[in-house]
Design a protein around this motif. Structure first.
Motif, PDB file in Angstrom:
ATOM      1  N   ILE A  66       0.820  -1.227  -0.036  1.00 16.48           N
ATOM      2  CA  ILE A  66      -0.066  -0.078   0.093  1.00 16.48           C
ATOM      3  C   ILE A  66       0.893   1.181   0.081  1.00 16.48           C
ATOM      4  CG2 ILE A  66      -1.711   1.291   1.346  1.00 16.48           C
ATOM      5  CD1 ILE A  66      -2.882  -1.577   2.336  1.00 16.48           C
ATOM      6  N   LEU A  67       1.831   1.255   0.818  1.00 16.73           N
ATOM      7  CA  LEU A  67       2.864   2.580   0.884  1.00 16.73           C
ATOM      8  C   LEU A  67       3.445   2.660  -0.586  1.00 16.73           C
ATOM      9  CD1 LEU A  67       4.709   1.636   4.395  1.00 16.73           C
ATOM     10  CD2 LEU A  67       3.439   3.807   3.701  1.00 16.73           C
ATOM     11  N   GLN A  68       3.940   1.413  -1.160  1.00 16.58           N
ATOM     12  CA  GLN A  68       4.670   1.300  -2.370  1.00 16.58           C
ATOM     13  C   GLN A  68       3.714   1.902  -3.583  1.00 16.58           C
ATOM     14  OE1 GLN A  68       5.860  -2.628  -3.093  1.00 16.58           O
ATOM     15  NE2 GLN A  68       7.847  -2.063  -2.406  1.00 16.58           N
ATOM     16  N   ALA A  82       5.103   4.129   9.229  1.00 24.45           N
ATOM     17  CA  ALA A  82       5.023   4.947   7.905  1.00 24.45           C
ATOM     18  C   ALA A  82       3.555   4.492   7.445  1.00 24.45           C
ATOM     19  CB  ALA A  82       5.799   4.390   6.871  1.00 24.45           C
ATOM     20  N   PHE A  83       3.201   3.471   7.738  1.00 26.69           N
ATOM     21  CA  PHE A  83       1.527   3.140   7.297  1.00 26.69           C
ATOM     22  C   PHE A  83       0.602   4.000   8.336  1.00 26.69           C
ATOM     23  CE2 PHE A  83      -1.976   0.355   7.471  1.00 26.69           C
ATOM     24  CZ  PHE A  83      -2.486   0.317   6.041  1.00 26.69           C
ATOM     25  N   SER A  84       1.009   4.450   9.466  1.00 24.93           N
ATOM     26  CA  SER A  84       0.072   5.214  10.171  1.00 24.93           C
ATOM     27  C   SER A  84      -0.600   6.255   9.593  1.00 24.93           C
ATOM     28  CB  SER A  84       0.564   5.408  11.770  1.00 24.93           C
ATOM     29  OG  SER A  84       1.695   6.329  11.393  1.00 24.93           O
ATOM     30  N   VAL A  85       0.077   6.806   8.558  1.00 26.02           N
ATOM     31  CA  VAL A  85      -0.462   7.852   7.967  1.00 26.02           C
ATOM     32  C   VAL A  85      -1.813   7.752   7.109  1.00 26.02           C
ATOM     33  CG1 VAL A  85       1.606   9.143   7.548  1.00 26.02           C
ATOM     34  CG2 VAL A  85       0.838   7.940   5.850  1.00 26.02           C
ATOM     35  N   SER A 169      -4.017   3.125  -6.741  1.00 26.09           N
ATOM     36  CA  SER A 169      -4.027   4.297  -5.985  1.00 26.09           C
ATOM     37  C   SER A 169      -4.504   5.422  -7.268  1.00 26.09           C
ATOM     38  CB  SER A 169      -2.787   4.700  -5.354  1.00 26.09           C
ATOM     39  OG  SER A 169      -1.880   4.786  -6.252  1.00 26.09           O
ATOM     40  N   LEU A 170      -5.682   6.154  -6.608  1.00 24.39           N
ATOM     41  CA  LEU A 170      -6.073   7.315  -7.231  1.00 24.39           C
ATOM     42  C   LEU A 170      -5.817   8.504  -6.733  1.00 24.39           C
ATOM     43  CD1 LEU A 170      -9.423   5.536  -8.104  1.00 24.39           C
ATOM     44  CD2 LEU A 170      -7.333   5.591  -9.711  1.00 24.39           C
ATOM     45  N   GLU A 171      -5.795   9.705  -7.393  1.00 23.74           N
ATOM     46  CA  GLU A 171      -5.567  11.023  -6.770  1.00 23.74           C
ATOM     47  C   GLU A 171      -7.087  11.327  -6.250  1.00 23.74           C
ATOM     48  OE1 GLU A 171      -2.841  12.567  -6.704  1.00 23.74           O
ATOM     49  OE2 GLU A 171      -1.692  11.900  -8.256  1.00 23.74           O
TER      50      GLU A 171
END
Length: 271
Positions: A66-68, A82-85, A169-171
């Motif tokens: 997901i981060l990538q 990092a994932f906590s955002v 992932s989308l804007e």
């Protein structure tokens, strides 16, 4: 001789068994069965004891993906921090709205897809998934001011040999693609498995799902559609069926049967 025979009969079963030659059939069978039983117990104990660690690693791998796909992964950073955002939310696909019926931190999308109470059987099934969960977990990424930056949506569908599981992932506008990648599949190395090639994954960035009228146009194919390159991602070389599978699954999940109601709410500013 009769005396020896009578003496042997007076021996217990265990004594008679121990007196057999080492290479006798009964002893060979006994040793083989004993080794199998001990080995199976060791493997079972290891599997049970390692299961919590396996689950932790499985979750960590999902978070890394997901981060990538959102462009935030740093190999040097702590993954959990990092994932906590991200803000996970359980989405009801039919309404395109979030629900508090489930805990987003523990909801299992894949388990829900096989649960008759939480899923529906598909008759129109271009992604070849059989059943579709009524609920999925989506991940919101917000800017410092609280406004939406990106959304990460789970997708899956059948390729040539396997079901591909991944994220898109989308804007914030719900139409511009930031990234796409798969974290689980069994496609052919060097062919369909090129879905993991960074060069191919980079082709998705900046592509659009639909035109200004809302018509879904995103296509994975050898040639671009009449509407132009904004809606086109090149096919995987030598992997026609995997390409068709990716095209089908992306269009399915971005369409009315998938995330379209959610994306409409997103564009309307209701998210």
């Amino acid at each position: 001789m009769p005396e020896d025979s009578g003496h042997n009969k007076n021996k217990g079963f265990l004594r008679r068994f121990l007196d057999l030659p080492t290479d006798s059939i009964p002893k060979t069978i006994f040793v083989a069965v004993s080794v199998c039983l001990v080995a199976s117990m060791i493997v079972s104990a290891a599997a049970v004891s390692l299961r919590p660690l396996q689950e932790v690693n499985k979750l960590k791998d999902k978070q890394i993906n997901i981060l990538q796909v959102a462009g935030l992964y740093d190999p040097q950073a702590d993954v959990v921090e990092a994932f906590s955002v991200f803000e996970p939310q359980v989405l009801e696909l039919e309404t395109g709205k979030f629900t508090d019926q489930f805990d987003a931190a523990t909801f299992d999308d894949r388990a829900a897809a096989s649960d008759p109470a939480l899923s529906v059987a598909l008759t129109d099934d271009p992604a070849s998934i059989g059943r579709k969960s009524k609920y999925v977990t989506v991940y919101l990424l917000r800017k410092d001011d609280g406004s939406l930056d990106k959304v990460v949506l789970p997708i899956h569908g059948y390729g040539l040999w396997s079901t591909l599981y991944g994220f898109i992932s989308l804007e914030a506008n719900g139409n511009d693609i930031y990234g796409l990648q798969f974290y689980s599949h069994g496609e052919t190395p060097g062919l369909g498995a090129e879905v993991d090639n960074p060069r191919w994954k980079s082709l998705w960035k900046g592509k659009k799902l639909a035109d200004d009228s809302g018509e879904l146009l995103i296509t994975v194919a050898k040639t671009a559609p009449a509407q132009g390159e904004d809606f086109h991602v090149d096919a995987l070389a030598g992997a026609t069926l995997t390409t068709v599978g990716v095209d089908n699954l992306v269009r399915f999940w971005m369409g009315e049967a998938g995330f379209a109601p959610f994306l409409e709410n997103l564009k309307a500013g209701e998210i």
